[in-house]
Design a protein around this motif. Structure first.
Motif, short mmCIF file in Angstrom:
data_model
loop_
_atom_site.label_atom_id
_atom_site.label_comp_id
_atom_site.label_asym_id
_atom_site.label_seq_id
_atom_site.Cartn_x
_atom_site.Cartn_y
_atom_site.Cartn_z
N ARG A 608 -0.85 -1.31 10.20
CA ARG A 608 -2.22 -1.19 9.74
C ARG A 608 -2.26 -1.15 8.21
N LEU A 609 -1.20 -0.61 7.64
CA LEU A 609 -1.14 -0.55 6.17
C LEU A 609 -0.65 -1.86 5.58
N GLY A 610 -0.41 -2.84 6.45
CA GLY A 610 0.07 -4.12 5.95
C GLY A 610 1.57 -4.14 5.73
N GLY A 611 2.28 -3.24 6.39
CA GLY A 611 3.72 -3.21 6.21
C GLY A 611 4.44 -3.60 7.47
N GLU A 612 5.74 -3.41 7.49
CA GLU A 612 6.50 -3.72 8.70
C GLU A 612 7.62 -2.69 8.88
N VAL A 613 8.02 -2.54 10.12
CA VAL A 613 9.11 -1.61 10.44
C VAL A 613 10.25 -2.41 11.02
N THR A 614 11.44 -2.12 10.61
CA THR A 614 12.58 -2.72 11.29
C THR A 614 13.55 -1.61 11.66
#
Lengths: 762, 105
Positions: A608-614
């Motif tokens: 939602r914050l425009g980020g990504e998780v890996t």
């Protein structure tokens, strides 16, 4: 009774007192918060290394300062608790009590209560009635700890015969006079250690708080060195005190600095006739203060009606001092003035001078006034709301600015003036440049270091580790990395979640770690860094890692994926299954994590914050979760696309390229479509179909090639627009939970642009 | 901010902590004709008091807190009030004289 502060002379307007008190309370709250944080940090450091002298000193000083500051307000419970804590810490500092996990628990819990109370104090100004009970409970626990380990050989300070201080004998009259009584007095010569400031000792505070204080003198121990050599942190004070409190109380008061004090006794003496001598003629300082106050009151014309009150005060004062009353039964103001002058006359010069200073406050202020240069503070504390408003205004400016190109087009097309169009474009370029700079500046203000976020985690990790009986050290790196305040704030919850997961599921018990040949103390690393336009936060542990086969089994069991597809996944892909909603591998649901809302919650917040998780994990060796977020969420660059006459925005960072494809080039594989582009098969998705619109088949298909994670997707749209910077406004109110869109933006021509959340849609 | 160092006057406000001592000492050492205004001072750390004692700035206003005032009186030489139209040289001389006197004893 003697040294009780008198009612403030010539009572200042109550309004002023109220304002002062409020300001004092505000600074107390702020200061105590900072001190509590400091104390918490020091306590954690101390628990890790009980021998850490720096930490115990810091902790002691913090707690001591809180106690000192709290004493100004009516917070008995808080003071009681902190005082008991201080005693315990004092014992720890002297090595009499050892710090251990249980003691740290109790102290931390106590600090939590203090923090809570300070919050309550800030809101309502009063503590709940239960506070005192809580304080007693904690104080009891601390005292118990103190008694258990406290050797009986404590009061060795000054046994046997009492010393008699020569100076006390010499000034017995003055001391007696100040004491105003004939009982035995305790005299104290207090020469604080030269390095005492470094151990958090404040000799002045210690001296001022001596119970039963009746007389004092303060002087340098040795002559002051020349000004350039003067070191403010070498204590060179000698404080002499006399107290009417019992010897035990005085000893108790100086229990932390037994080496710095000698305690003597001034025995009962027959009131010497010296009372009439020159030394005794001077009023004790407190009385002088009172008389002085009356003098000032008399001088004020508004108080002419209060002559009787003033006379009564003076009469009482003289009675208390055992002096004859220097005026008649019904004195007028003039007689009183004479009497006051007589009382003050032999007084120490300090009082006279003070009187003059106090008498001419108008002079004192202007002296400081004009000479005050404009040394504005270097930092400015601003309410966040103001910055947000500034930010919104800049956003509006960006939108307004974006209207200029439309105007230029109109000037050219509708009014046929090329020249005007060109000029508008020129001006637009200037405004555009300034707006960008403004935007950059405002965003710079909103940047804050991640340390503000990270500082809560040492405590969290410690508490969880203790609860689970694991030994964990948290290593934090890159605290100075900065990011937008909103990003930082939004990250608190996901990071807490990841850390909990890591400690709960990742880190093994001590025995298991030994069996696996790992160091017993597990390491969790929290590392922040900046990469281009984004901030990267990685949480890694050296725990057991994620077991791909267990993840597969669990995903199948939960029906999140079918067995066939699970078997096809590589181990690395299988590990990513933990991000699926409703996935949880913990065998038992603990109160920490494993309630079934796990990594998917983290992912949704971050996206939602425009980020990504890996997530990368090596089974048996540990797990690393990386969060990658934009430095600032304020401005988003989007590509506009056209769909059935409506403009939509697609975040630019997802777009790889735009392609116009012949419909014949689109391959059909059953229901799915794909296109081959430079020898790569790219699956196609029709946006119209996804949004439930009528299909549309133009002669050339417009395909937007997007990169989502590691996969490429082709999005079929009606037409491409232009790219632009927008201020993305997330939905609020009843639209807040709408899926598929990440927000809206207003275009320069007034239209509303819906920005697609493609990560969620695809 | 418990302490404000203006060009000629140190204004001590609220509770002056041990941290302030360093700045105050530095400020007092680097120049003469310094003054200290303690009107709004509610508490002093001993290290700050030491600075006032050793470097003897002119106290232009006593603390409003009478208890604290008594302590200051005990520790510091009597404050010299400035006449309304104070010539600046006079202010400069007072602390110097005092320091010399301390050295002589």
């Amino acid at each position: 009774m003697p040294l009780k502060p008198p009612q403030s002379p010539s009572p200042p307007p109550t309004l002023q007192v109220g304002a002062e008190q409020a300001a004092l309370a505000a600074s107390f709250v702020e200061e105590s918060r900072a001190l509590l944080e400091e104390a918490g940090d020091a306590l954690l450091a101390l628990e890790r290394d009980p021998g850490d002298q720096g930490a115990i000193n810091a902790l002691f000083r913090a707690v001591h300062s809180i106690k000192g500051a709290a004493g100004l307000f009516d917070l008995p419970a808080l003071v009681h608790l902190v005082h008991a804590g201080e005693d315990l810490l004092g014992a720890m500092r002297e090595g009499r009590v050892r710090m251990d996990g249980a003691a740290a628990d109790e102290l931390l819990e106590g600090l939590d209560h203090v923090g809570q109370w300070i919050g309550l104090f800030q809101q309502g100004g009063a503590l709940p009635p239960t506070a005192m009970e809580i304080a007693r409970r904690f104080a009891g626990a601390y005292r118990l700890r103190l008694e258990q380990t406290d050797g009986p050989a404590q009061p060795a300070a000054a046994a046997g015969g009492r010393i008699r201080h020569d100076w006390a004998e010499a000034q017995v009259a003055a001391i007696r006079d100040a004491g105003g009584q004939d009982g035995p007095l305790v005299t104290v010569e207090y020469c604080p250690d030269a390095t005492c400031f470094f151990s958090g000792e404040d000799p002045l505070h210690v001296a001022r708080t001596l119970p039963g204080l009746v007389w004092f003198a303060i002087a340098p121990r040795e002559d002051w060195p020349a000004a350039p050599l003067f070191d403010p942190y070498v204590c060179n004070l000698r404080i002499r005190l006399a107290s009417c409190a019992p010897v035990e109380a005085v000893e108790e008061h100086f229990r932390y600095m037994p080496d710095a004090v000698t305690i003597g006794l001034l025995d009962e003496v027959a009131p010497s006739p010296a009372a009439a001598g020159p030394a005794a003629a001077a009023l004790p300082p407190l009385a002088a203060e009172l008389v002085e106050a009356q003098r000032r009151a008399l001088a004020e014309p508004a108080r002419a009606g209060q002559v009787d009150d003033i006379a009564a005060t003076l009469r009482n004062l003289c009675a208390a001092l055992g002096r004859p009353v220097p005026f008649g039964d019904a004195p007028d103001a003039e007689a009183l003035a004479v009497a006051v002058a007589a009382l003050l006359a032999p007084g120490p010069p300090a009082d006279d001078a003070a009187a003059v200073v106090a008498d001419t406050p108008g002079d004192a202020a202007p002296i400081a006034g004009p000479s005050r240069p404009d040394t504005a503070e270097r930092t400015l504390r601003v309410e966040q709301g103001r910055i947000d408003m500034l930010m919104n205004l800049v956003g509006e400016l960006v939108v307004a600015k974006n209207a200029l190109p439309f105007l230029a087009r109109d000037a050219e097309n509708r009014f046929g003036s090329r020249e005007l169009a060109r000029e508008i474009k020129d001006k637009y370029a200037v405004i555009d440049r300034i707006t960008r700079q403004m935007q950059g500046a405002v965003m710079g203000i909103r940047m804050m270091p991640v340390s503000d976020l990270f500082k809560r985690f040492p405590r969290l990790v410690r508490d969880i580790a203790r609860k689970q009986d694991k030994r964990v050290q948290l290593v934090v790196e890159g605290e100075t990395t900065e990011a937008d305040k909103n990003v930082i704030e939004a990250l608190a919850e996901p990071l807490t979640h990841i850390l909990r997961n890591s400690l709960d599921h990742g880190i093994e018990s001590g025995a298991a770690r030994r069996a696996a040949g790992k160091p017993e103390v597990a390491t969790v690393r929290l590392v922040a860094s900046q990469e281009g336009d984004s901030v990267v936060i990685a949480v890694s542990d050296d725990g057991r890692g994620v077991d791909p086969s267990r993840v597969r089994a669990k995903a199948i069991e939960r029906g999140l994926i079918d067995a066939e597809r699970a078997a096809q996944l590589t181990d690395e892909q299988a590990v990513q299954l933990v991000f699926l909603p409703g996935f949880s591998t913990a065998e038992t649901i603990s109160d920490l994590s494993g309630r079934g809302v796990g990594m998917d919650a983290v992912r949704s917040v971050v996206e939602r914050l425009g980020g990504e998780v890996t997530l990368r994990s090596q089974h048996g060796e540990g797990t690393t979760v990386r969060l990658r977020l934009p430095l600032s969420m304020a401005v988003t660059r989007v590509l506009t696309i056209d769909l059935a006459g409506q403009a939509y925005g697609v975040p630019m960072d997802l777009v790889v390229e735009t392609v116009r494809a012949d419909p014949a080039a689109i391959r059909r594989l059953k229901a799915a479509e794909a296109i081959v582009l430079r020898d790569t098969v790219i699956p196609l998705v029709r946006l119209r179909a996804m949004l439930g619109m009528e299909p549309h088949h133009p002669p050339l298909e417009s395909v937007l090639i997007l990169r989502l994670g590691d996969a490429m997707v082709g999005l079929v749209v009606d037409d491409f627009g232009t790219s632009m910077d927008i201020i993305l406004k997330p939905f609020s109110g009843i639209l807040a939970n709408m899926s598929g869109f990440s927000g809206t933006a207003v275009l320069g021509d007034g239209r509303v642009l819906l920005v697609l959340n493609l990560k969620e849609m695809l | 901010m418990p302490m404000r160092l203006d060009r000629a006057c140190a204004v001590l406000e609220g509770h002056c902590t041990v941290e302030e001592a360093h700045d105050l000492a530095e400020w007092l050492v680097t120049g003469r004709a310094r003054e200290a205004n303690l009107a709004a001072c509610a508490g002093l750390h001993a290290a700050v008091l030491q600075c006032l004692m050793a470097l003897a700035p002119q106290i232009v206003a006593r603390p409003a807190d009478p208890a604290l005032g008594l302590w200051l009186d005990a520790a510091l030489p009597a404050p010299v009030p400035l006449p309304p139209e104070a010539p600046p040289q006079k202010a400069a001389r007072a602390p110097r004289r005092r320091r010399k006197a301390a050295a002589a004893t």
